[in-house]
Design a protein around this motif. Structure first.
Motif, PDB file in Angstrom:
ATOM      1  N   VAL A  71       0.838  -1.194   0.000  1.00  0.00           N
ATOM      2  CA  VAL A  71       0.000   0.000   0.000  1.00  0.00           C
ATOM      3  C   VAL A  71       0.874   1.244   0.000  1.00  0.00           C
ATOM      4  N   ILE A  72       1.929   1.202   0.814  1.00  0.00           N
ATOM      5  CA  ILE A  72       2.856   2.334   0.871  1.00  0.00           C
ATOM      6  C   ILE A  72       3.476   2.577  -0.500  1.00  0.00           C
ATOM      7  N   THR A  73       3.863   1.497  -1.165  1.00  0.00           N
ATOM      8  CA  THR A  73       4.443   1.622  -2.503  1.00  0.00           C
ATOM      9  C   THR A  73       3.447   2.233  -3.472  1.00  0.00           C
ATOM     10  N   ALA A  74       2.193   1.781  -3.407  1.00  0.00           N
ATOM     11  CA  ALA A  74       1.164   2.271  -4.324  1.00  0.00           C
ATOM     12  C   ALA A  74       0.893   3.756  -4.122  1.00  0.00           C
ATOM     13  N   LEU A  75       1.089   4.243  -2.911  1.00  0.00           N
ATOM     14  CA  LEU A  75       0.819   5.659  -2.642  1.00  0.00           C
ATOM     15  C   LEU A  75       1.825   6.582  -3.317  1.00  0.00           C
ATOM     16  N   GLY A  76       3.026   6.103  -3.561  1.00  0.00           N
ATOM     17  CA  GLY A  76       4.036   6.946  -4.179  1.00  0.00           C
ATOM     18  C   GLY A  76       4.339   8.165  -3.314  1.00  0.00           C
ATOM     19  N   GLN A  77       4.356   9.355  -3.924  1.00  0.00           N
ATOM     20  CA  GLN A  77       4.659  10.578  -3.195  1.00  0.00           C
ATOM     21  C   GLN A  77       3.621  10.904  -2.126  1.00  0.00           C
ATOM     22  N   GLN A  78       2.391  10.402  -2.305  1.00  0.00           N
ATOM     23  CA  GLN A  78       1.355  10.654  -1.305  1.00  0.00           C
ATOM     24  C   GLN A  78       1.710  10.063   0.054  1.00  0.00           C
ATOM     25  N   ALA A  79       2.571   9.046   0.054  1.00  0.00           N
ATOM     26  CA  ALA A  79       2.947   8.394   1.308  1.00  0.00           C
ATOM     27  C   ALA A  79       3.680   9.344   2.252  1.00  0.00           C
ATOM     28  N   GLN A  80       4.221  10.424   1.716  1.00  0.00           N
ATOM     29  CA  GLN A  80       4.989  11.353   2.534  1.00  0.00           C
ATOM     30  C   GLN A  80       4.121  12.361   3.291  1.00  0.00           C
TER      31      GLN A  80
END
Length: 281
Positions: free
Chosen positions: A207-216
């Motif tokens: 899920v973290i990977t799928a978020l990309g920059q949004q994860a930050q």
């Protein structure tokens, strides 16, 4: 149907796995998140937002009591729930997990007990796709299945780590605070950088990977009890790709008042069949 990385202690890996999540998702869930945080007067500016140092320190300190390993907890999201307790003094823990319901493609109930060095699980599979699960007749036994520790060693999907007793990994999450403000007595709101929180049990690394920059910059709210201990953490995972937005709600209670897990009666225990381990590969 197989379930990738299903976890007693990391059930969100299933909550947010494509396929099953689509069967159970109800959008952003019941857990609410307040409006986007704003910079407080005492906050200092940073590259990724603003951090009120006092508020951040309060949240970091709030997870200290979790490490003592004596508490009850819940996790909820995407139509699935988990609740249980950890009792490190007796090296035991238990969890009850519910994913989906009878109308879902796949419904799963698990009742897990860990009493070091043993682990047991009672499994119930249902839903319209349950009959397609390999070995379902060997899995729906109505008894506790004793787990071979050699088969689950190093597998956080089935074991329980008494060196890292928090199933949700809230300490890891709070260390990623990028923006925060106090919104009331014992209440906080801000954003988290979850890109380095793969070890937090409440988040699936995919899920973290799928978020990309949004994860930050993932929004969150938190509440502390009168003793300054974390009582609630809500993380709002934004939509990414084919994944719907999800609210993951974690609660803690009864610090210092958990009890030792009760081992299942011997006449209610069987050894877990190969089909069980295959289900969780």
């Amino acid at each position: 149907m197989t379930i990738r990385r299903f976890s007693a202690a990391v059930f969100a890996a299933t909550l947010l796995t494509p396929g099953l999540a689509a069967c159970t998702s109800t959008g952003t869930g019941e857990a609410g998140v307040s409006a986007s945080p704003t910079t407080s007067a005492s906050a200092s500016s940073g590259a990724t937002g603003a951090v009120d140092s006092d508020a951040k320190q309060a949240l970091l300190n709030s997870t200290n009591a979790i490490r003592t390993g004596n508490f009850r907890f819940t996790m909820a999201g995407a139509g699935s729930t988990a609740e249980g307790q950890v009792h490190e003094p007796s090296q035991s823990a238990e969890m009850r997990v519910m994913i989906g319901d009878a109308s879902s493609d796949l419904m799963m109930k698990l009742d897990l007990i860990h009493a070091k060095p043993d682990s047991w699980v009672k499994l119930e599979l249902g839903g319209t796709a349950a009959s397609s699960v390999p070995g379902v007749r060997q899995l729906n036994l109505g008894k506790y299945q004793h787990l071979d520790q050699n088969r689950i060693k190093g597998n956080r999907a089935l074991g329980f780590d008494f060196e890292a007793v928090d199933p949700a990994g809230s300490a890891v999450l709070t260390q990623g605070i990028t923006e925060v403000r106090q919104t009331g007595e014992g209440s906080y709101a801000g954003t988290l950088d979850v890109s380095k929180a793969a070890q937090a049990g409440s988040l699936d690394p995919s899920v973290i990977t799928a978020l990309g920059q949004q994860a930050q910059s993932v929004p969150f709210t938190a509440k502390l009890d009168p003793q300054g201990r974390l009582s609630e953490l809500v993380v709002r995972i934004p939509a990414a790709g084919q994944r719907a937005a999800q609210d993951i709600k974690i609660t803690y209670s009864d610090y210092g008042n958990a009890t030792a897990a009760r081992k299942p009666p011997a006449d209610q225990v069987v050894e877990a069949p190969p089909e069980f381990y295959n289900l969780f590969d």
